[in-house]
Design an enzyme around this catalytic site. Structure first.
Site, PDB file in Angstrom:
ATOM      1  CG  MET A  30      47.205 -28.941  -1.362  1.00 33.16           C
ATOM      2  SD  MET A  30      48.262 -28.003  -0.264  1.00 33.16           S
ATOM      3  CE  MET A  30      47.711 -26.347  -0.581  1.00 33.16           C
ATOM      4  CG  HIS A  34      38.464 -24.137  -7.387  1.00 36.05           C
ATOM      5  ND1 HIS A  34      39.078 -24.203  -8.612  1.00 36.05           N
ATOM      6  CD2 HIS A  34      39.450 -23.911  -6.488  1.00 36.05           C
ATOM      7  CE1 HIS A  34      40.368 -23.992  -8.479  1.00 36.05           C
ATOM      8  NE2 HIS A  34      40.640 -23.834  -7.187  1.00 36.05           N
ATOM      9  CD  GLU A  35      34.145 -25.917 -13.699  1.00 33.16           C
ATOM     10  OE1 GLU A  35      33.373 -26.482 -12.900  1.00 33.16           O
ATOM     11  OE2 GLU A  35      34.492 -26.413 -14.794  1.00 33.16           O
ATOM     12  CG  HIS A  37      40.801 -28.291  -7.877  1.00 30.03           C
ATOM     13  ND1 HIS A  37      40.248 -27.416  -6.962  1.00 30.03           N
ATOM     14  CD2 HIS A  37      42.123 -28.305  -7.631  1.00 30.03           C
ATOM     15  CE1 HIS A  37      41.206 -26.927  -6.201  1.00 30.03           C
ATOM     16  NE2 HIS A  37      42.346 -27.437  -6.578  1.00 30.03           N
ATOM     17  N   GLY A 147      47.341 -26.971 -12.696  1.00 27.47           N
ATOM     18  CA  GLY A 147      46.804 -25.707 -13.202  1.00 27.47           C
ATOM     19  C   GLY A 147      47.919 -24.698 -13.429  1.00 27.47           C
ATOM     20  CB  SER A 185      42.385 -19.409  -5.608  1.00 21.42           C
ATOM     21  OG  SER A 185      43.069 -19.702  -4.408  1.00 21.42           O
TER      22      SER A 185
HETATM   23  O1  PAF Z   1      48.673 -27.048  -6.145  1.00 18.77           O
HETATM   24  C1  PAF Z   1      48.419 -27.745  -5.154  1.00 18.77           C
HETATM   25  O2  PAF Z   1      47.271 -27.978  -4.809  1.00 18.77           O
HETATM   26  C2  PAF Z   1      49.567 -28.308  -4.345  1.00 18.77           C
HETATM   27  O3  PAF Z   1      50.632 -27.432  -4.285  1.00 18.77           O
HETATM   28  C3  PAF Z   1      50.025 -29.705  -4.796  1.00 18.77           C
HETATM   29  C4  PAF Z   1      50.587 -29.684  -6.209  1.00 18.77           C
HETATM   30  C5  PAF Z   1      48.862 -30.678  -4.735  1.00 18.77           C
HETATM   31  C6  PAF Z   1      51.132 -30.229  -3.874  1.00 18.77           C
HETATM   32  O4  PAF Z   1      50.703 -30.276  -2.558  1.00 18.77           O
END
Ligand code: PAF
Length: 283
Positions: A30, A34-35, A37, A147, A185
């Site tokens: 979404m 951040h680190e 991701h 994650g 987060s």
């Molecule tokens: O974890 C997330 O960022 C969201 O829940 C996802 C998996 C991209 C679905 O919108």
């Protein structure tokens, strides 16, 4: 790096690698990267010939009084991080593209969606499963990375993928923490400096539970009491849940074992944070 906002265009781009036997690795997000991701993207880079990142703040996974409108966004920074991690395609559809007028379908993964976050966020996991199923149909990945901080989300997605025979390998990646232990987060951005300190009670509870388990404590009643007590010491913390469950089906347990999951959701001021640990696994 290509930036694509149309579904048709993204689907067309996914066809060539599929025909040529090149693997697509996919990291759905979404945004407000951040680190945590970045660790998914780096692993995705190793596992795929083509690396796709999606950024979509999915409205149908937010409840009425949740933070959809104020969810943090920074597309420019996200694209810089994506580029640095070797992303080939960033897919950034808007809500009208994903949910045009008349949209009605949905995916429900029943039992595993009910406890924990499912109990306090009714409909949340239907929204997650539906958007991830759509994204899988659009991006057509061979492998998708998520994650483990969103442990229940990962369990729901694994179940959906297996039950609906989706030909996608699901990879769960370890929680990435700040040096002081706070799980990374996008929502940490909401925390005022004093709240940022208070938020450390989640990690303190995780650590204490792990220490007690390592010292031989197996009673879930005792472990729950002790983990809750750590959080209750923090004046601005409001417990949503602190629960120990079996790490696969998320059933309740009385006696802990190596596969037991401690999952917690705690409000720090207005910000709801989650964290978890599997007692027998490395932190
Ligand atoms: O974890 C997330 O960022 C969201 O829940 C996802 C998996 C991209 C679905 O919108």
């Amino acid at each position: 790096m290509k930036i694509i906002d149309s579904i048709i265009h993204m689907q067309a781009l996914a066809i060539a690698p599929e025909r040529e036997g090149r693997r697509i690795a996919f990291v759905p997000t979404m945004g407000y990267l951040h680190e945590g991701h970045a660790s998914l993207l780096r692993e995705g880079r190793k596992r795929g010939d083509v690396l796709v990142l999606s950024i979509f703040v999915n409205p149908i996974q937010f409840g009425k009084n949740e933070d959809l409108d104020r969810y943090p966004r920074n597309m420019e920074r996200d694209c810089q991080i994506a580029d640095a991690c070797g992303v080939d395609i960033v897919f950034i559809p808007n809500a009208a593209e994903m949910y045009p007028a008349g949209f009605q379908a949905g995916v429900t993964v029943r039992d595993i969606s009910q406890p924990l976050c499912g109990a306090s966020r009714p409909g949340h996991f239907d929204g997650v499963a539906t958007v991830v199923a759509k994204l899988f149909n659009i991006v057509r990945p061979d492998v998708a990375l998520f994650g483990c901080k969103d442990y229940q989300q990962l369990a729901v997605i694994r179940r959906m993928t297996a039950d609906l025979n989706m030909p996608v390998e699901i990879v769960g990646m370890p929680i990435v923490r700040e040096v002081d232990g706070l799980a990374m987060s996008s929502r940490n951005a909401y925390l005022a400096p004093s709240e940022r300190q208070s938020a450390l009670c989640l990690f303190r509870a995780v650590k204490l539970a792990r220490e007690l388990y390592a010292a031989g404590e197996r009673s879930i009643a005792v472990l729950t009491r002790e983990a809750r007590a750590v959080i209750e010491q923090e004046p601005v913390a409001e417990i949503d849940y602190v629960e120990f469950r079996d790490g696969e089906m998320l059933h309740e347990q009385e006696i802990a074992d190596d596969s037991t999951l401690l999952a917690l959701a705690v409000k720090i001021g207005q910000t709801r944070l989650i964290d978890n640990t599997v007692l027998g696994e490395e932190l």
